[in-house]
Design an enzyme around this catalytic site. Structure first.
Site, mmCIF file in Angstrom:
data_model
loop_
_atom_site.group_PDB
_atom_site.id
_atom_site.type_symbol
_atom_site.label_atom_id
_atom_site.label_comp_id
_atom_site.label_asym_id
_atom_site.label_seq_id
_atom_site.Cartn_x
_atom_site.Cartn_y
_atom_site.Cartn_z
ATOM 1 N N ARG A 49 21.123 20.387 19.152
ATOM 2 C CA ARG A 49 19.848 20.570 20.679
ATOM 3 C C ARG A 49 19.437 19.603 20.881
ATOM 4 N NH1 ARG A 49 22.523 25.122 18.766
ATOM 5 N NH2 ARG A 49 22.321 24.299 17.528
ATOM 6 N N THR A 50 18.827 19.714 19.270
ATOM 7 C CA THR A 50 17.230 18.728 19.579
ATOM 8 C C THR A 50 17.564 17.082 19.812
ATOM 9 O OG1 THR A 50 15.878 20.328 17.568
ATOM 10 C CG2 THR A 50 14.594 17.661 18.380
ATOM 11 N N LYS A 78 19.621 1.307 1.446
ATOM 12 C CA LYS A 78 20.012 0.171 1.464
ATOM 13 C C LYS A 78 17.906 0.548 0.631
ATOM 14 C CE LYS A 78 22.198 -2.791 4.614
ATOM 15 N NZ LYS A 78 22.202 -3.869 5.365
ATOM 16 N N ARG A 99 13.716 12.811 12.881
ATOM 17 C CA ARG A 99 13.680 14.701 12.493
ATOM 18 C C ARG A 99 14.291 13.859 10.871
ATOM 19 N NH1 ARG A 99 17.492 19.734 13.856
ATOM 20 N NH2 ARG A 99 15.431 19.566 15.176
ATOM 21 N N HIS A 127 7.554 21.065 14.572
ATOM 22 C CA HIS A 127 8.431 21.551 14.816
ATOM 23 C C HIS A 127 7.780 21.100 16.530
ATOM 24 C CE1 HIS A 127 12.227 20.569 17.258
ATOM 25 N NE2 HIS A 127 12.935 21.222 16.532
HETATM 26 C C1 NCD Z 1 15.672 24.206 13.913
HETATM 27 C C2 NCD Z 1 14.999 23.718 13.418
HETATM 28 O O1 NCD Z 1 15.841 21.996 13.317
HETATM 29 O O2 NCD Z 1 13.825 23.519 12.415
HETATM 30 N N1 NCD Z 1 16.681 24.127 15.161
HETATM 31 C C3 NCD Z 1 16.702 23.399 16.054
HETATM 32 O O3 NCD Z 1 15.755 22.309 16.726
HETATM 33 N N2 NCD Z 1 17.097 23.921 17.771
HETATM 34 C C4 NCD Z 1 15.954 25.845 13.456
HETATM 35 C C5 NCD Z 1 17.407 25.708 12.535
HETATM 36 O O4 NCD Z 1 17.659 24.550 12.086
HETATM 37 O O5 NCD Z 1 17.552 27.408 11.774
#
Ligand code: NCD
Length: 298
Positions: A49-50, A78, A99, A127
């Site tokens: 999703r993100t 590397k 991320r 997040h």
């Molecule tokens: C979350 C995350 O990555 O922290 N997912 C997301 O971004 N929608 C929650 C999760 O991974 O449980």
């Protein structure tokens, strides 16, 4: 230049402005605000999703996307430092969404970047874009944020989404009920943001008075050993029968992915809102990109 590393980077007014902009973008999602703009998406940790909603948000604003979704294909494998990777990508892109499994990585990136950094999750830390879409979803479903009783359930120790969420909710007059096994309760550092908070082990103990229940996945990837995870897996599960006494307006949120913490029969209940919540994420991420990139130009 603005970054979104922590939800603390935004004032209450800015959070409210982003929610309002996301509402507007829902009515008119396609613009050319980011024409001739490139947004890099660097995902050193799995994401559906993100990453895809940030990419969709960029494309809907008329921008272009570059990046990777597997740390193994980048030169960090590397031996390149994160700082060097960021210094170089900042020459190609106008903003960087990152991320990473390690806490503090977005902050490190922001220190050397010449373009805005957006934290799309750094380990168990924060997040912030998820929090903004969560607040947008709460506002949309309840018509307000102040005065609500919010339940947080599951992995409150390692779940970065709930950490950013409670920090943001310090600006609002809300009360909390937390539902977690003893091993996964809210860490001390976040409790200061939750003056009105009660703790329970089982959802059935206090679900009836909630306006929102924010379910989370047990973060298997952050446990020291598989045995530690096996001890508590399946400990906080929402089932359809738990919803029988809930308020008419009550909604269940979840950042997703879901594993087994919400049974499938909940999906068709009127309280289930997690898939719409994911859709809301695109509008909010459009609003975030617009805010950071427009302010950079000024
Ligand atoms: C979350 C995350 O990555 O922290 N997912 C997301 O971004 N929608 C929650 C999760 O991974 O449980």
């Amino acid at each position: 230049m603005r970054n979104l590393v922590s939800i603390d980077d935004l004032s209450k007014q800015e959070i409210l402005d982003l929610i309002e902009h996301a509402h507007k973008l829902e009515d008119e999602p396609t613009t050319d605000l980011l024409k001739n703009t490139v947004v890099a998406h660097l995902f050193f940790e799995p994401s559906t999703r993100t990453r895809l909603s940030f990419e969709t948000a960029t494309l809907r604003l008329g921008g272009s996307v570059i990046g990777f979704s597997d740390a193994g294909v980048s030169s960090t494998s590397k031996g390149e430092t994160l700082e060097d990777t960021i210094r170089v990508i900042a020459q190609y892109a106008d903003a960087i969404v990152i991320r990473h499994p390690k806490e503090g990585t977005a902050e490190r990136a922001a220190k050397v970047s010449t373009v805005p950094i957006i934290n799309a999750g750094d380990g168990a830390n924060e997040h912030p874009s998820q929090t903004l879409l969560d607040l947008f979803s709460i506002q949309k479903t309840q018509g307000k944020i102040d005065g609500l009783h919010i339940g947080l359930a599951g992995d409150l120790k390692y779940g970065r989404t709930v950490h950013s969420l409670v920090k943001a909710l310090q600006h609002f007059d809300v009360s909390f009920s937390c539902f977690a096994p003893d091993e996964l309760t809210m860490p001390e550092e976040y409790r200061q943001y939750m003056p009105a908070m009660r703790e329970f082990t089982h959802l059935s103990e206090n679900i009836d008075t909630l306006d929102i229940l924010y379910m989370t996945r047990i973060q298997v990837e952050r446990f020291p050993t598989p045995a530690d995870y096996n001890k508590i897996t399946g400990s906080t599960v929402l089932r359809k029968e738990d919803l029988s006494g809930c308020k008419e307006t009550f909604k269940v949120l979840h950042p997703l992915p879901r594993v087994d913490e919400i049974t499938l029969d909940v999906d068709t209940h009127q309280a289930a809102y997690y898939f719409q919540q994911a859709k809301n994420g695109v509008f909010m991420r459009q609003a975030i990109l617009a805010m950071l990139l427009k302010e950079t130009e000024q």
